[in-house]
Enzyme design. Structure first.
Site, mmCIF file in Angstrom:
data_model
loop_
_atom_site.group_PDB
_atom_site.id
_atom_site.type_symbol
_atom_site.label_atom_id
_atom_site.label_comp_id
_atom_site.label_asym_id
_atom_site.label_seq_id
_atom_site.Cartn_x
_atom_site.Cartn_y
_atom_site.Cartn_z
ATOM 1 N N SER A 240 -8.915 43.311 0.913
ATOM 2 C CA SER A 240 -8.647 44.759 0.807
ATOM 3 C C SER A 240 -9.155 45.321 -0.521
ATOM 4 O O SER A 240 -9.729 46.424 -0.560
ATOM 5 C CB SER A 240 -7.156 45.061 0.984
ATOM 6 N N HIS A 270 -5.304 38.136 6.405
ATOM 7 C CA HIS A 270 -4.917 38.870 5.180
ATOM 8 C C HIS A 270 -3.565 39.561 5.445
ATOM 9 O O HIS A 270 -2.597 38.899 5.807
ATOM 10 C CB HIS A 270 -6.064 39.838 4.843
ATOM 11 N N HIS A 317 -3.513 29.829 1.017
ATOM 12 C CA HIS A 317 -4.083 30.934 0.228
ATOM 13 C C HIS A 317 -5.468 30.539 -0.254
ATOM 14 O O HIS A 317 -5.731 29.364 -0.517
ATOM 15 C CB HIS A 317 -3.200 31.289 -0.968
ATOM 16 N N ARG A 326 5.364 35.917 -5.458
ATOM 17 C CA ARG A 326 5.856 37.059 -4.678
ATOM 18 C C ARG A 326 6.805 36.572 -3.575
ATOM 19 O O ARG A 326 7.723 37.274 -3.175
ATOM 20 C CB ARG A 326 4.664 37.835 -4.073
ATOM 21 N N ASP A 372 3.467 36.797 2.570
ATOM 22 C CA ASP A 372 3.753 37.264 3.929
ATOM 23 C C ASP A 372 4.773 36.399 4.665
ATOM 24 O O ASP A 372 5.318 36.813 5.689
ATOM 25 C CB ASP A 372 2.447 37.312 4.746
HETATM 26 N N1 CMX Z 1 -2.454 26.904 9.027
HETATM 27 C C1 CMX Z 1 -3.404 26.150 9.630
HETATM 28 N N2 CMX Z 1 -4.617 25.887 9.090
HETATM 29 C C2 CMX Z 1 -4.841 26.381 7.861
HETATM 30 C C3 CMX Z 1 -3.899 27.135 7.154
HETATM 31 C C4 CMX Z 1 -2.662 27.414 7.789
HETATM 32 N N3 CMX Z 1 -1.718 28.142 7.220
HETATM 33 N N4 CMX Z 1 -4.414 27.479 5.950
HETATM 34 C C5 CMX Z 1 -5.670 26.960 5.906
HETATM 35 N N5 CMX Z 1 -5.918 26.306 7.076
HETATM 36 C C6 CMX Z 1 -7.168 25.666 7.478
HETATM 37 C C7 CMX Z 1 -8.315 26.662 7.485
HETATM 38 O O1 CMX Z 1 -8.297 27.432 8.674
HETATM 39 C C8 CMX Z 1 -9.514 25.753 7.325
HETATM 40 O O2 CMX Z 1 -9.733 25.131 8.553
HETATM 41 P P1 CMX Z 1 -11.234 24.721 9.052
HETATM 42 O O3 CMX Z 1 -11.776 23.806 7.976
HETATM 43 O O4 CMX Z 1 -10.998 24.065 10.369
HETATM 44 O O5 CMX Z 1 -12.007 26.015 9.130
HETATM 45 C C9 CMX Z 1 -8.983 24.679 6.362
HETATM 46 O O6 CMX Z 1 -7.537 24.694 6.505
HETATM 47 C C10 CMX Z 1 -9.337 24.902 4.908
HETATM 48 O O7 CMX Z 1 -8.886 26.197 4.551
HETATM 49 P P2 CMX Z 1 -8.514 26.544 3.018
HETATM 50 O O8 CMX Z 1 -9.743 26.347 2.203
HETATM 51 O O9 CMX Z 1 -7.276 25.819 2.640
HETATM 52 O O10 CMX Z 1 -8.103 28.076 3.143
HETATM 53 P P3 CMX Z 1 -9.055 29.368 3.114
HETATM 54 O O11 CMX Z 1 -9.257 29.743 1.690
HETATM 55 O O12 CMX Z 1 -10.249 29.183 3.969
HETATM 56 O O13 CMX Z 1 -8.114 30.434 3.844
HETATM 57 C C11 CMX Z 1 -6.142 31.612 4.297
HETATM 58 C C12 CMX Z 1 -7.009 31.004 3.209
HETATM 59 C C13 CMX Z 1 -5.029 32.438 3.652
HETATM 60 C C14 CMX Z 1 -6.990 32.531 5.164
HETATM 61 C C15 CMX Z 1 -5.543 30.477 5.156
HETATM 62 O O14 CMX Z 1 -4.703 29.673 4.340
HETATM 63 C C16 CMX Z 1 -4.770 30.960 6.369
HETATM 64 O O15 CMX Z 1 -5.387 31.194 7.414
HETATM 65 N N6 CMX Z 1 -3.404 31.120 6.257
HETATM 66 C C17 CMX Z 1 -2.612 31.683 7.342
HETATM 67 C C18 CMX Z 1 -2.769 33.194 7.380
HETATM 68 C C19 CMX Z 1 -2.065 33.856 6.219
HETATM 69 O O16 CMX Z 1 -0.917 33.572 5.897
HETATM 70 N N7 CMX Z 1 -2.758 34.799 5.557
HETATM 71 C C20 CMX Z 1 -2.166 35.623 4.472
HETATM 72 C C21 CMX Z 1 -2.718 35.315 3.086
HETATM 73 C C22 CMX Z 1 -2.106 36.217 2.059
HETATM 74 C C23 CMX Z 1 -2.573 37.639 2.225
HETATM 75 O O17 CMX Z 1 -3.785 37.882 2.094
HETATM 76 O O18 CMX Z 1 -1.767 38.505 2.549
#
Ligand code: CMX
Length: 440
Positions: A240, A270, A317, A326, A372
């Site tokens: 964002s 996000h 994250h 937070r 979140d």
């Molecule tokens: N559940 C399952 N798998 C997850 C995960 C979770 N909570 N967090 C990361 N992973 C997976 C990724 O999808 C990725 O998988 P692939 O290699 O198969 O593509 C792998 O683990 C490595 O990811 P990462 O490097 O640890 O995390 P990223 O930096 O790529 O992504 C985020 C970060 C937040 C998108 C991810 O942790 C996620 O999808 N979390 C759940 C959604 C969420 O809570 N988002 C809110 C974030 C805060 C905000 O912006 O408000």
């Protein structure tokens, strides 16, 4: 010129001159290198922009103008109920200085004065189907307010680039002032039969927002102040913030830029994760026939989610590598006000169970909860149960951070953003060159 605008100019204009001189003299200094992994991996960890308002440390969490959340909870002015006023953190992000109570009150008064939403914004919202997602409505309403942009009007007339910050200041103040009214309007039209509640100008910004949503108890007002304070900013690279900055770099005004940023916040990886967390917990409960799940069942459900190739919302994250401060701030609020809440107990159990399972996958870089994972349970406790609306609350708060940052962009004269891009064929050529060099 009002006192806050004057103070902003006193801070920003000398820094603009200093940055210009600094880049001229030291612009050649290298900050690091980056890898193919990072280019394909969403540019994580690559320094690509300057954001004055906050900095995120992977281990410690966010610092707003150098202050951590626990520090700010002690230092920022408070409303009744003990929670900090979001007006205070706005003042801090904008000026870099801690506000006095009077400073925060002045922001409150200025926003109350500027809060009139033009009628066509409500008319436009009323034309949308009732089932339109609240984030779609929010983004459209912000865009509809673009008719009011001082920056766009000044640019059309012709304005010296050194003065860009001035109409941008007006847009930023007006836009933030109006967001609670717009968000409350969306909530009431979507879920409460279109029975709208007039603002109460005597209330502070957060309390007035709770009031317009239809919640007049002190607990919800305190929660709203906390919520709107902790979600404001998370340095510049999150979707964002980065989107707002990128769109604004074309000199698109605050309304265009924020609306774009909100479209990014609406993604489930996000800001939409706050609604997804509640949906996921509901599904979990339904899976166990509505009973209170035990730790074994939670473990089983998390593993099922992963096996289905889905993410566990609220965990992980892109930058943080520890529990989000937070999350902790909200957990402390829950321990104080709703320790016996059933949903809070589930959230606590998740905190005990999920990280170990995510760690065991060996690929998730941060197994800990983010902001979140906790916000929904607090809102539900006070009666705000319509989880599709939660990301709008996040957006009202996040506007404070991304718009103060955008104002600093204009004051510091940040240029059009235009990173380079390459094709996979180009990348393969680099790999071949690298291999040839290594074997030569
Ligand atoms: N559940 C399952 N798998 C997850 C995960 C979770 N909570 N967090 C990361 N992973 C997976 C990724 O999808 C990725 O998988 P692939 O290699 O198969 O593509 C792998 O683990 C490595 O990811 P990462 O490097 O640890 O995390 P990223 O930096 O790529 O992504 C985020 C970060 C937040 C998108 C991810 O942790 C996620 O999808 N979390 C759940 C959604 C969420 O809570 N988002 C809110 C974030 C805060 C905000 O912006 O408000």
């Amino acid at each position: 010129m009002d006192r806050l605008k004057e103070k902003f100019a006193e801070k920003a204009l000398p820094l603009a001159a200093e940055v210009k001189a600094m880049v001229k003299e030291y612009g050649h200094i290298e900050l690091g290198t980056y890898t193919i992994d990072q280019v394909y991996g969403g540019m994580k960890g690559m320094i690509g922009m300057v954001t004055e308002t906050s900095k995120l440390d992977p281990e410690e969490g966010i610092r707003f103008r150098g202050y951590s959340i626990p520090e700010l909870r002690a230092l920022l002015p408070r409303g009744s109920g003990g929670e900090n006023l979001p007006e205070g953190i706005f003042y801090l992000l904008l000026t870099g200085d801690l506000p006095t109570e009077e400073d925060a009150r002045e922001v409150s008064n200025a926003w109350a004065r500027r809060s009139h939403v033009p009628k066509h914004v409500f008319d436009m919202l009323d034309m949308l189907p009732k089932g339109t997602h609240p984030m779609t409505q929010f983004s459209l309403a912000i865009l509809a307010m673009q008719t009011e942009s001082n920056f766009a009007a000044a640019y059309r007339k012709g304005i010296n680039k050194k003065q860009y910050w001035d109409p941008m200041f007006e847009d930023v103040m007006n836009c933030i002032a109006r967001l609670p009214r717009i968000a409350a309007y969306i909530y009431r039209r979507t879920y409460k039969g279109g029975e709208h509640i007039e603002p109460d100008p005597k209330l502070d910004w957060g309390a007035n927002f709770a009031h317009m949503l239809g919640f007049d108890d002190d607990g919800m007002k305190a929660l709203m102040r906390l919520y709107l304070t902790i979600h404001v900013d998370h340095e510049g690279g999150n979707v964002s913030a980065h989107t707002t900055h990128l769109v604004g770099s074309a000199l698109s005004d605050a309304y265009y830029s924020l609306s774009a940023g909100m479209n990014g916040l609406a993604g489930p990886l996000h800001g939409l994760a706050n609604q997804e967390v509640v949906r996921w917990i509901k599904d979990l409960r339904e899976y166990y026939n509505g009973e209170m799940p035990n730790k074994e069942q939670i473990k089983e459900y998390v593993e099922k989610t992963l096996a289905e190739g889905r993410v566990v919302p609220g965990y992980g994250h892109a930058v943080l590598r520890k529990t989000d401060p937070r999350y902790i701030a909200q957990q402390e609020f829950a321990q104080k006000h709703l320790a016996d809440d059933e949903l809070f107990k589930i959230v606590q159990m998740l905190y005990e169970v999920v990280p170990e399972i995510l760690k065991a996958t060996g690929k998730i870089k941060n197994p800990w909860p983010n902001v979140d994972a906790h916000s929904g349970v607090l809102l539900i406790h006070y009666g705000l149960t319509e989880h599709d609306f939660y990301t709008v609350l996040f957006g009202v708060s996040r506007a404070i951070g991304v718009l103060t940052s955008l104002l600093w962009d204009r004051a510091l004269g940040h240029p059009l953003e235009r990173p380079g891009s390459v094709t996979t064929d180009w990348m393969k050529e680099q790999i071949e060159k690298h291999k040839a060099k290594a074997t030569a």
